[in-house]
Scaffold this motif. Structure first.
Motif, short mmCIF file in Angstrom:
data_model
loop_
_atom_site.label_atom_id
_atom_site.label_comp_id
_atom_site.label_asym_id
_atom_site.label_seq_id
_atom_site.Cartn_x
_atom_site.Cartn_y
_atom_site.Cartn_z
N GLU A 1 -4.12 -2.29 -7.32
CA GLU A 1 -4.33 -0.96 -6.75
C GLU A 1 -5.14 -0.10 -7.72
OE1 GLU A 1 -3.54 0.24 -3.83
OE2 GLU A 1 -2.49 -1.55 -3.15
N GLU B 1 4.78 -0.89 0.23
CA GLU B 1 3.62 -0.61 -0.63
C GLU B 1 3.66 0.83 -1.14
OE1 GLU B 1 -1.17 -0.16 -0.10
OE2 GLU B 1 -0.17 -1.68 1.09
N ILE C 1 0.95 -4.54 -10.08
CA ILE C 1 0.53 -3.65 -8.99
C ILE C 1 -0.72 -2.87 -9.40
CG2 ILE C 1 1.17 -1.62 -7.63
CD1 ILE C 1 2.55 -4.23 -6.78
#
Length: 184
Positions: A113, A52, A109
């Motif tokens: 995020e 991550e 992503i």
């Protein structure tokens, strides 16, 4: 001068980027990056403690490259009128041709995020501010920006993307638009 740690970090990020471009996003593993970069897994984990954090670092790295290239194109443009808008056109064209597959994963992503999305959005806003006082009609700069966004998203999301020849024609037309108008 870049530090040894900075060079190692860049090596890791460049390697991760290459793995995705050579294969696909699912091929990105910490083991694969360490092996391809010819570094120990411990060395990799020092910089990126998990996948991550590697992906977050990669997202920022890619946008930093985009920003660097944007400023480089503008710096090399001797015609002040419209140079920032042309820099965005050229940077977008380069990015789509060289990082297209990678950007799909980064886009995904950024949806997951909020911190990454916020950082990228703030960086992009800094770029867009350059277009506001580019000595061309602000409406033309806005139309060009949204055309680029549309090309980007249709290609990255594979929603009726233009063929390469048509995309190249659009880029050329956008470049002409920056040269044919002065700020009104």
């Amino acid at each position: 001068m870049e530090s040894k740690a900075g060079k190692k970090r860049r090596l890791i990020l460049d390697t991760a980027k290459q793995i995705i471009l050579d294969s696909d996003f699912s091929s990105l593993t910490l083991d694969a990056v360490a092996k391809k970069a010819n570094i120990s897994k411990g060395g990799l984990l020092y910089h990126f403690p998990n996948k991550e954090s590697l992906i977050k670092g990669l997202a920022q790295y890619i946008f930093d490259e985009f920003t660097f290239l944007f400023y480089k194109y503008a710096e090399n443009d001797m015609n002040e009128t419209g140079k920032w808008t042309r820099a965005l056109i050229e940077t977008t064209k380069f990015d789509l041709e060289h990082n297209g597959e990678l950007n799909v994963g980064i886009l995904a992503i950024s949806f997951l995020e909020p911190e990454i999305a916020k950082d990228i959005s703030e960086s992009y806003m800094t770029i867009l501010k350059k277009l506001e006082d580019d000595k061309i009609n602000p409406l033309t700069a806005t139309i060009i920006r949204h055309t680029l966004d549309g090309i980007y998203y249709s290609q990255l999301l594979n929603v009726a993307p233009l063929k390469k020849e048509k995309t190249d024609e659009v880029f050329q037309h956008l470049l002409k638009m920056t040269k044919s108008e002065e700020k009104k």
